[in-house]
Design an enzyme around this catalytic site. Structure first.
Site, PDB file in Angstrom:
ATOM      1  N   ASP A 257     -53.226 -24.907 -23.542  1.00  0.00           N
ATOM      2  CA  ASP A 257     -51.598 -23.687 -23.422  1.00  0.00           C
ATOM      3  C   ASP A 257     -52.597 -22.430 -22.614  1.00  0.00           C
ATOM      4  O   ASP A 257     -53.207 -22.897 -22.598  1.00  0.00           O
ATOM      5  CB  ASP A 257     -51.021 -24.103 -24.932  1.00  0.00           C
TER       6      ASP A 257
ATOM      7  N   LYS B  64     -49.367 -27.880 -32.813  1.00  0.00           N
ATOM      8  CA  LYS B  64     -49.446 -26.602 -31.597  1.00  0.00           C
ATOM      9  C   LYS B  64     -50.068 -26.846 -32.678  1.00  0.00           C
ATOM     10  O   LYS B  64     -50.966 -26.656 -34.068  1.00  0.00           O
ATOM     11  CB  LYS B  64     -48.318 -25.644 -31.709  1.00  0.00           C
TER      12      LYS B  64
HETATM   13  P1  NDP Z   1     -52.224 -19.346 -18.285  1.00  0.00           P
HETATM   14  O1  NDP Z   1     -53.080 -19.027 -19.379  1.00  0.00           O
HETATM   15  O2  NDP Z   1     -53.235 -20.194 -17.693  1.00  0.00           O
HETATM   16  O3  NDP Z   1     -51.561 -18.510 -18.129  1.00  0.00           O
HETATM   17  C1  NDP Z   1     -50.449 -17.644 -18.929  1.00  0.00           C
HETATM   18  C2  NDP Z   1     -50.012 -16.614 -18.088  1.00  0.00           C
HETATM   19  O4  NDP Z   1     -48.981 -15.757 -18.632  1.00  0.00           O
HETATM   20  C3  NDP Z   1     -51.304 -15.207 -17.542  1.00  0.00           C
HETATM   21  O5  NDP Z   1     -50.503 -15.458 -16.015  1.00  0.00           O
HETATM   22  C4  NDP Z   1     -50.580 -14.738 -18.590  1.00  0.00           C
HETATM   23  O6  NDP Z   1     -51.508 -13.444 -18.087  1.00  0.00           O
HETATM   24  C5  NDP Z   1     -49.286 -14.501 -19.409  1.00  0.00           C
HETATM   25  N1  NDP Z   1     -49.243 -14.203 -19.953  1.00  0.00           N
HETATM   26  C6  NDP Z   1     -49.929 -14.230 -21.128  1.00  0.00           C
HETATM   27  N2  NDP Z   1     -49.451 -14.080 -22.260  1.00  0.00           N
HETATM   28  C7  NDP Z   1     -49.028 -12.957 -21.941  1.00  0.00           C
HETATM   29  C8  NDP Z   1     -48.249 -11.968 -22.472  1.00  0.00           C
HETATM   30  N3  NDP Z   1     -48.199 -11.557 -24.120  1.00  0.00           N
HETATM   31  N4  NDP Z   1     -47.336 -11.283 -21.293  1.00  0.00           N
HETATM   32  C9  NDP Z   1     -47.130 -11.088 -20.598  1.00  0.00           C
HETATM   33  N5  NDP Z   1     -48.128 -12.357 -19.673  1.00  0.00           N
HETATM   34  C10 NDP Z   1     -48.435 -12.928 -20.600  1.00  0.00           C
HETATM   35  O7  NDP Z   1     -51.176 -20.388 -19.845  1.00  0.00           O
HETATM   36  P2  NDP Z   1     -49.830 -21.641 -19.560  1.00  0.00           P
HETATM   37  O8  NDP Z   1     -49.931 -21.333 -17.581  1.00  0.00           O
HETATM   38  O9  NDP Z   1     -50.997 -23.142 -19.115  1.00  0.00           O
HETATM   39  O10 NDP Z   1     -48.467 -21.586 -19.835  1.00  0.00           O
HETATM   40  C11 NDP Z   1     -48.367 -20.404 -19.217  1.00  0.00           C
HETATM   41  C12 NDP Z   1     -46.720 -20.551 -20.558  1.00  0.00           C
HETATM   42  O11 NDP Z   1     -45.852 -21.989 -20.189  1.00  0.00           O
HETATM   43  C13 NDP Z   1     -47.120 -20.252 -22.209  1.00  0.00           C
HETATM   44  O12 NDP Z   1     -45.512 -20.126 -22.328  1.00  0.00           O
HETATM   45  C14 NDP Z   1     -47.470 -21.756 -22.190  1.00  0.00           C
HETATM   46  O13 NDP Z   1     -46.945 -21.849 -23.995  1.00  0.00           O
HETATM   47  C15 NDP Z   1     -46.353 -22.668 -21.370  1.00  0.00           C
HETATM   48  N6  NDP Z   1     -46.412 -24.052 -21.496  1.00  0.00           N
HETATM   49  C16 NDP Z   1     -47.369 -24.548 -20.569  1.00  0.00           C
HETATM   50  C17 NDP Z   1     -48.299 -26.075 -20.523  1.00  0.00           C
HETATM   51  C18 NDP Z   1     -49.259 -26.405 -19.701  1.00  0.00           C
HETATM   52  O14 NDP Z   1     -49.023 -27.469 -19.384  1.00  0.00           O
HETATM   53  N7  NDP Z   1     -50.147 -25.774 -19.521  1.00  0.00           N
HETATM   54  C19 NDP Z   1     -46.922 -26.342 -20.550  1.00  0.00           C
HETATM   55  C20 NDP Z   1     -46.163 -26.036 -20.977  1.00  0.00           C
HETATM   56  C21 NDP Z   1     -45.278 -25.067 -21.921  1.00  0.00           C
HETATM   57  P3  NDP Z   1     -53.277 -11.796 -18.824  1.00  0.00           P
HETATM   58  O15 NDP Z   1     -53.700 -13.648 -17.853  1.00  0.00           O
HETATM   59  O16 NDP Z   1     -52.573 -11.339 -18.156  1.00  0.00           O
HETATM   60  O17 NDP Z   1     -52.881 -12.891 -19.993  1.00  0.00           O
HETATM   61  O1  2IT Z   2     -45.827 -26.575 -24.611  1.00  0.00           O
HETATM   62  C1  2IT Z   2     -47.094 -27.102 -23.879  1.00  0.00           C
HETATM   63  O2  2IT Z   2     -46.116 -28.552 -24.172  1.00  0.00           O
HETATM   64  C2  2IT Z   2     -48.238 -28.086 -23.384  1.00  0.00           C
HETATM   65  N1  2IT Z   2     -48.463 -26.724 -23.726  1.00  0.00           N
HETATM   66  C3  2IT Z   2     -49.072 -29.180 -23.423  1.00  0.00           C
HETATM   67  C4  2IT Z   2     -49.296 -30.026 -24.649  1.00  0.00           C
HETATM   68  C5  2IT Z   2     -49.902 -31.212 -24.495  1.00  0.00           C
HETATM   69  O3  2IT Z   2     -49.964 -32.024 -25.546  1.00  0.00           O
HETATM   70  O4  2IT Z   2     -50.085 -31.969 -23.222  1.00  0.00           O
END
Ligand code: NDP
Ligand code: 2IT
Length: 449
Positions: free
Chosen positions: A169, A129
């Site tokens: 992420d 990461k």
């Molecule tokens: P994005 O940046 O697209 O969206 C993040 C969302 O979460 C936004 O709505 C944001 O709100 C909110 N958020 C972020 N930080 C905080 C915080 N400290 N408190 C409250 N709300 C918060 O990210 P993703 O959708 O890609 O990721 C969301 C989650 O999923 C994370 O935990 C990530 O690690 C996990 N994840 C992502 C994957 C991927 O493929 N993208 C794969 C697996 C897991 P705001 O805009 O107000 O910051």
């Molecule tokens: O938390 C996760 O699994 C991710 N943000 C996606 C990682 C990836 O390599 O696609």
């Protein structure tokens, strides 16, 4: 609470001493070690080979200065990181997070979780990461580009298509991956699959954007089906409104549920008629706007300030898709009181240990992050396959593979729980199933790392 095995507790005590100021990392490790008690007791060779001592220590961490120039001509400096945690079963793989809260504890917890998640996908990817404390909010496209180029100028020395393959992420989507990919290509003079989550014309995979959210719903659907239930007619609450939340909203709706609330870090919107994911997509992906603007498009929706209140909305299924520790014990109690039947984690470690205990005690179906959100990284690994083979698969092909992988993850986690005497506990099952493959690969490779 102590880990119920003296050896595992002693490894954890040592880790606590060395990393006293890394609470998120320690939280993630403690949960995994507690799950591994029956495995360590059944398999003394793991202790003899020091697998636990080794697996909790990253193979390598790089930290670096990221200087860039803002639109006013001022020099800004951020801190960049890549945690290369474990390469026993494949090249390091995992996302890059851009958020002001990013620090070593958060990236080590995410890298540690990624080891087991990636193992669960059944595909050959190790765990890593990275990211930076850079805040993308309010930055122009040019500022984002200059930051990403500077970040990659250093990162490119440490990654490669067979070494370490980053992806998105929080704060990193196709735009940021594009700027980083362009810079990597320029610096190395190579067009390779060194990043995933690329735009389709640059070698990205169809369905990668949708994969985490879709995969989450496929996993939750398996969990529900095992108890004779389904998404049909259920009320769903989803926290966050980013990449994972948007496509969880779309898939849950397609599976017959009604998503009644989504949020961002400022507040949440509720509409009992159902949230329209196309409007969500427009607001977040096209306009890059705040969730409160949803009420301008859909007058029946109501906006409330503060993001934690979302868990007080009565629902059948809760999908936390924002960030770590966003759902605490008090929120879990509110969900249980309101009759929640299933919780599946789209975000990484969104539920606190107290919240998980509350769900388990009350018989709520609980899908832990490293199993439930593994569809994103699994599809990243499918993107790597397509890049290596220099071809591209159709959306339906990738989606079908993703669906099959999520079913397998559910089955493997359930079976591991059963095998080690904790039937129905998917937290333990996912940790055990993910761990055993990595541990076996480490045993086979000798004391290399
Ligand atoms: P994005 O940046 O697209 O969206 C993040 C969302 O979460 C936004 O709505 C944001 O709100 C909110 N958020 C972020 N930080 C905080 C915080 N400290 N408190 C409250 N709300 C918060 O990210 P993703 O959708 O890609 O990721 C969301 C989650 O999923 C994370 O935990 C990530 O690690 C996990 N994840 C992502 C994957 C991927 O493929 N993208 C794969 C697996 C897991 P705001 O805009 O107000 O910051
Ligand atoms: O938390 C996760 O699994 C991710 N943000 C996606 C990682 C990836 O390599 O696609």
């Amino acid at each position: 609470m102590a880990i119920s095995n003296e050896y595992l507790q002693s490894v954890f005590d040592g880790l606590k001493q060395r990393n006293a100021n890394e609470p998120e990392f320690l939280q993630a490790v403690e949960e995994v070690l507690e799950s591994l008690v029956p495995v360590i007791e059944a398999r003394p060779e793991l202790q003899k080979a020091g697998i636990i001592e080794r697996i909790v220590e990253p193979e390598r961490i790089v930290m670096f200065r990221v200087p860039w120039v803002d639109d006013q001509g001022r020099v800004q400096v951020n801190r960049g990181y890549r945690v290369q945690f474990n390469s026993a079963i494949g090249p390091y793989k995992g996302g890059l997070r851009l958020h002001p809260s990013v620090n070593l504890s958060i990236l080590k917890f995410l890298g540690f979780e990624q080891i087991f998640k990636n193992s669960l996908t059944t595909l050959p990817i190790g765990g890593g990461k990275g990211g930076s404390d850079f805040d993308p909010k309010g930055k122009s496209d040019n500022e984002i580009m200059r930051f990403c180029q500077s970040f990659m100028t250093e990162l490119c020395r440490h990654i490669g298509p067979d070494t370490d393959v980053p992806a998105g992420d929080i704060g990193v989507g196709a735009r940021e991956i594009g700027f980083m990919f362009g810079q990597y290509k320029r610096l190395t003079n190579e067009f390779t699959g060194v990043l995933t989550g690329k735009a389709i014309p640059s070698g990205g995979s169809l369905a990668r954007k949708e994969a985490t959210g879709y995969g989450l719903c496929y996993f939750a659907d398996e969990m529900l089906k095992d108890c004779g239930k389904s998404f049909q007619g259920k009320k769903v609450v989803i926290s966050g409104s980013g990449n994972v939340a948007i496509y969880a909203c779309q898939k849950a709706t397609q599976l017959g549920a009604k998503v009644i609330a989504v949020s961002d870090s400022n507040g949440y919107i509720r509409d009992d008629n159902g949230i329209d994911y196309r409007t969500l997509q427009e607001i977040k992906e096209v306009k890059r706007d705040r969730i409160k603007t949803y009420v301008n498009y859909v007058p029946s929706a109501v906006y409330t300030e503060g993001c934690r209140g979302i868990w007080t909305i009565p629902c059948d299924i809760a999908l936390p898709c924002a960030t770590q520790n966003e759902l605490d014990e008090q929120s879990a109690e509110a969900l249980v009181k309101n009759g929640v039947i299933a919780v599946a984690e789209g975000a990484n470690m969104p539920s606190t240990p107290g919240a998980i205990a509350c769900f388990q005690k009350n018989g709520v179906l609980f899908g832990p992050a490293k199993a439930a959100n593994a569809g994103g990284v699994a599809t990243s690994a499918l993107e790597m396959c397509q890049n290596s083979a220099r071809l591209s698969w159709s959306f339906d092909d990738v989606d079908e593979k993703l669906h099959g992988i999520m079913k397998t993850i559910y089955r493997n986690a359930s079976e591991a729980a059963k095998k080690y005497g904790v039937e129905g506990n998917l937290v333990a099952g996912a940790n055990i199933a993910g761990f055993e493959k990595v541990a076996d690969a480490m045993l086979w490779q000798g004391i290399s790392y």
